[in-house]
Design a protein around this motif. Structure first.
Motif, PDB file in Angstrom:
ATOM      1  N   GLY A 144     -35.370  67.519 -22.708  1.00  0.00           N
ATOM      2  CA  GLY A 144     -34.178  67.200 -21.938  1.00  0.00           C
ATOM      3  C   GLY A 144     -32.877  67.460 -22.671  1.00  0.00           C
ATOM      4  N   GLU A 145     -32.936  67.704 -23.989  1.00  0.00           N
ATOM      5  CA  GLU A 145     -31.726  68.007 -24.754  1.00  0.00           C
ATOM      6  C   GLU A 145     -31.157  69.348 -24.287  1.00  0.00           C
ATOM      7  OE1 GLU A 145     -30.476  68.669 -29.438  1.00  0.00           O
ATOM      8  OE2 GLU A 145     -32.091  67.258 -28.927  1.00  0.00           O
ATOM      9  N   PRO A 146     -29.830  69.494 -24.216  1.00  0.00           N
ATOM     10  CA  PRO A 146     -29.255  70.738 -23.696  1.00  0.00           C
ATOM     11  C   PRO A 146     -29.467  71.926 -24.634  1.00  0.00           C
ATOM     12  CG  PRO A 146     -27.518  69.290 -24.496  1.00  0.00           C
ATOM     13  CD  PRO A 146     -28.790  68.487 -24.508  1.00  0.00           C
ATOM     14  N   VAL A 147     -29.829  73.063 -24.031  1.00  0.00           N
ATOM     15  CA  VAL A 147     -29.994  74.314 -24.775  1.00  0.00           C
ATOM     16  C   VAL A 147     -29.252  75.410 -24.030  1.00  0.00           C
ATOM     17  CG1 VAL A 147     -32.250  73.630 -25.694  1.00  0.00           C
ATOM     18  CG2 VAL A 147     -32.135  74.963 -23.582  1.00  0.00           C
ATOM     19  N   VAL A 169     -24.840  75.513 -31.725  1.00  0.00           N
ATOM     20  CA  VAL A 169     -23.671  76.377 -31.475  1.00  0.00           C
ATOM     21  C   VAL A 169     -22.940  75.843 -30.238  1.00  0.00           C
ATOM     22  CG1 VAL A 169     -24.356  78.531 -32.617  1.00  0.00           C
ATOM     23  CG2 VAL A 169     -25.329  77.986 -30.402  1.00  0.00           C
ATOM     24  N   PRO A 170     -22.244  74.734 -30.369  1.00  0.00           N
ATOM     25  CA  PRO A 170     -21.650  74.070 -29.200  1.00  0.00           C
ATOM     26  C   PRO A 170     -20.591  74.874 -28.473  1.00  0.00           C
ATOM     27  CG  PRO A 170     -20.889  73.062 -31.252  1.00  0.00           C
ATOM     28  CD  PRO A 170     -22.017  73.988 -31.616  1.00  0.00           C
ATOM     29  N   ARG A 171     -19.947  75.832 -29.150  1.00  0.00           N
ATOM     30  CA  ARG A 171     -18.863  76.597 -28.514  1.00  0.00           C
ATOM     31  C   ARG A 171     -19.311  77.999 -28.086  1.00  0.00           C
ATOM     32  NH1 ARG A 171     -16.860  74.494 -33.119  1.00  0.00           N
ATOM     33  NH2 ARG A 171     -16.762  76.546 -34.111  1.00  0.00           N
ATOM     34  N   LEU A 172     -20.605  78.195 -27.931  1.00  0.00           N
ATOM     35  CA  LEU A 172     -21.113  79.528 -27.601  1.00  0.00           C
ATOM     36  C   LEU A 172     -20.490  80.085 -26.325  1.00  0.00           C
ATOM     37  CD1 LEU A 172     -23.225  81.657 -28.590  1.00  0.00           C
ATOM     38  CD2 LEU A 172     -24.812  80.650 -26.922  1.00  0.00           C
ATOM     39  N   GLY A 174     -21.303  91.454 -28.234  1.00  0.00           N
ATOM     40  CA  GLY A 174     -21.487  91.590 -29.676  1.00  0.00           C
ATOM     41  C   GLY A 174     -22.817  91.076 -30.161  1.00  0.00           C
ATOM     42  N   SER A 175     -22.975  91.083 -31.472  1.00  0.00           N
ATOM     43  CA  SER A 175     -24.209  90.647 -32.123  1.00  0.00           C
ATOM     44  C   SER A 175     -24.233  89.124 -32.247  1.00  0.00           C
ATOM     45  CB  SER A 175     -24.307  91.277 -33.519  1.00  0.00           C
ATOM     46  OG  SER A 175     -25.287  90.619 -34.300  1.00  0.00           O
ATOM     47  N   PHE A 176     -25.299  88.517 -31.773  1.00  0.00           N
ATOM     48  CA  PHE A 176     -25.446  87.065 -31.886  1.00  0.00           C
ATOM     49  C   PHE A 176     -25.607  86.655 -33.347  1.00  0.00           C
ATOM     50  CE2 PHE A 176     -28.323  83.245 -31.639  1.00  0.00           C
ATOM     51  CZ  PHE A 176     -27.352  82.369 -31.191  1.00  0.00           C
ATOM     52  N   TYR A 177     -26.334  87.456 -34.127  1.00  0.00           N
ATOM     53  CA  TYR A 177     -26.533  87.122 -35.537  1.00  0.00           C
ATOM     54  C   TYR A 177     -25.234  87.246 -36.329  1.00  0.00           C
ATOM     55  CZ  TYR A 177     -31.594  86.865 -34.918  1.00  0.00           C
ATOM     56  OH  TYR A 177     -32.861  86.499 -34.530  1.00  0.00           O
ATOM     57  N   ALA A 178     -24.391  88.220 -35.974  1.00  0.00           N
ATOM     58  CA  ALA A 178     -23.091  88.319 -36.638  1.00  0.00           C
ATOM     59  C   ALA A 178     -22.239  87.089 -36.298  1.00  0.00           C
ATOM     60  CB  ALA A 178     -22.377  89.603 -36.211  1.00  0.00           C
ATOM     61  N   TYR A 179     -22.339  86.622 -35.075  1.00  0.00           N
ATOM     62  CA  TYR A 179     -21.621  85.413 -34.669  1.00  0.00           C
ATOM     63  C   TYR A 179     -22.100  84.209 -35.478  1.00  0.00           C
ATOM     64  CZ  TYR A 179     -20.457  81.358 -31.758  1.00  0.00           C
ATOM     65  OH  TYR A 179     -20.007  80.135 -31.309  1.00  0.00           O
ATOM     66  N   LEU A 180     -23.428  84.105 -35.664  1.00  0.00           N
ATOM     67  CA  LEU A 180     -23.962  82.988 -36.436  1.00  0.00           C
ATOM     68  C   LEU A 180     -23.434  83.015 -37.868  1.00  0.00           C
ATOM     69  CD1 LEU A 180     -27.713  82.905 -35.298  1.00  0.00           C
ATOM     70  CD2 LEU A 180     -25.811  81.469 -34.492  1.00  0.00           C
ATOM     71  N   ARG A 181     -23.416  84.221 -38.473  1.00  0.00           N
ATOM     72  CA  ARG A 181     -22.907  84.323 -39.845  1.00  0.00           C
ATOM     73  C   ARG A 181     -21.451  83.894 -39.922  1.00  0.00           C
ATOM     74  NH1 ARG A 181     -26.220  89.072 -39.799  1.00  0.00           N
ATOM     75  NH2 ARG A 181     -24.431  90.381 -39.294  1.00  0.00           N
ATOM     76  N   ALA A 182     -20.677  84.255 -38.899  1.00  0.00           N
ATOM     77  CA  ALA A 182     -19.262  83.877 -38.879  1.00  0.00           C
ATOM     78  C   ALA A 182     -19.093  82.363 -38.752  1.00  0.00           C
ATOM     79  CB  ALA A 182     -18.547  84.581 -37.729  1.00  0.00           C
TER      80      ALA A 182
END
Length: 255
Positions: A135-138, A164-167, A175-183
């Motif tokens: 039930g947790e938000p994803v 990633v609350p502000r996705l 763009g690249s999701f992994y690049a976003y994660l690194r940022a």
């Protein structure tokens, strides 16, 4: 001893020849078409079915079976109302890297278009995969994948909103999701990946722009963060006629 032209080093020793020695007529036509593909080169347009049937002296049904095999193998592709010789398949390394990084390494221009970015409650299976409570938000991020403006796949990413609350506000879906994660200062520590062959659903085939009968390569990935905790689950469909996957193997260890 046979002193004829050597076979390509990767060809089977008896490519296409069954044990009884009788080769299907469509396969003979296919080998002739392969020679024609070599002459035309990538992007070359094939003659019409009527012209090819007359050239090889076969019925159009036989010719179509040979063409269908070549289409499924990725040797040909449809372009408008015609058929052209396809270029080499895209080689995607099996590694903890993004689609963007893999395609860019081959000199192609990657791209993505957003299909959906939804916030939904985790069902039991997704909760277990992401290490969250039921039930947790994803987030569910679904995007069509492109290579040089050609649709080649469909990617679904699931990650806990808490990670990633502000996705939905500061991530560029192209763009690249992994690049976003690194940022964001988030690092992945590893992943488990499984590959299988499937047929796309009618909805998936429509989004990717392929016939439903085209075989797809389906990759399931479960990634972990640097501490080893579950982080994301990814389901990616790649066109079987446009992709191959590579993996470097080391020597086996001995006791």
């Amino acid at each position: 001893m046979n002193h004829g032209s050597p076979r390509p080093p990767v060809a089977p020793a008896r490519s296409g020849v069954p044990e009884h020695g009788r080769v299907p007529k469509y396969y003979l036509v296919k080998t002739q078409l392969e020679d024609l593909l070599g002459e035309l080169g990538p992007g070359g347009r094939l003659p019409t079915e009527i012209e090819l049937s007359a050239r090889y002296g076969v019925a159009r049904a036989t010719l179509r079976q040979a063409l269908r095999d070549l289409l499924l193998e990725g040797r040909l592709r449809r372009l408008g109302r015609g058929t052209v010789v396809a270029g080499a398949k895209i080689e995607q390394p099996l590694s903890l890297a993004s689609y963007t990084e893999g395609v860019t390494r081959q000199g192609l221009r990657p791209g993505r278009t957003l299909v959906a970015l939804d916030r939904l409650p985790a069902d039991p299976g997704l909760a277990g995969a992401l290490g969250v409570e039921e039930g947790e938000p994803v987030w569910h991020l679904e995007r069509v994948l492109y290579a040089d403006e050609e649709r080649v796949g469909l990617e679904s990413t699931y990650v806990a909103v808490a990670r990633v609350p502000r996705l939905d506000g500061d991530f560029d879906p192209a763009g690249s999701f992994y690049a976003y994660l690194r940022a964001q200062g988030l690092a992945l520590g590893g992943a488990h990946e499984r590959i299988e062959t499937v047929l796309a659903t009618p909805r998936e085939a429509l989004l990717i722009g392929t016939p439903p009968a085209l075989p797809m390569l389906l990759l399931h990935r479960r990634s972990r963060d640097a501490a080893g905790a579950p982080f994301e689950q990814v389901r990616t469909l790649y066109r079987g006629d446009r992709f191959s996957f590579t993996l470097d193997l080391g020597a086996p260890t001995t006791d």
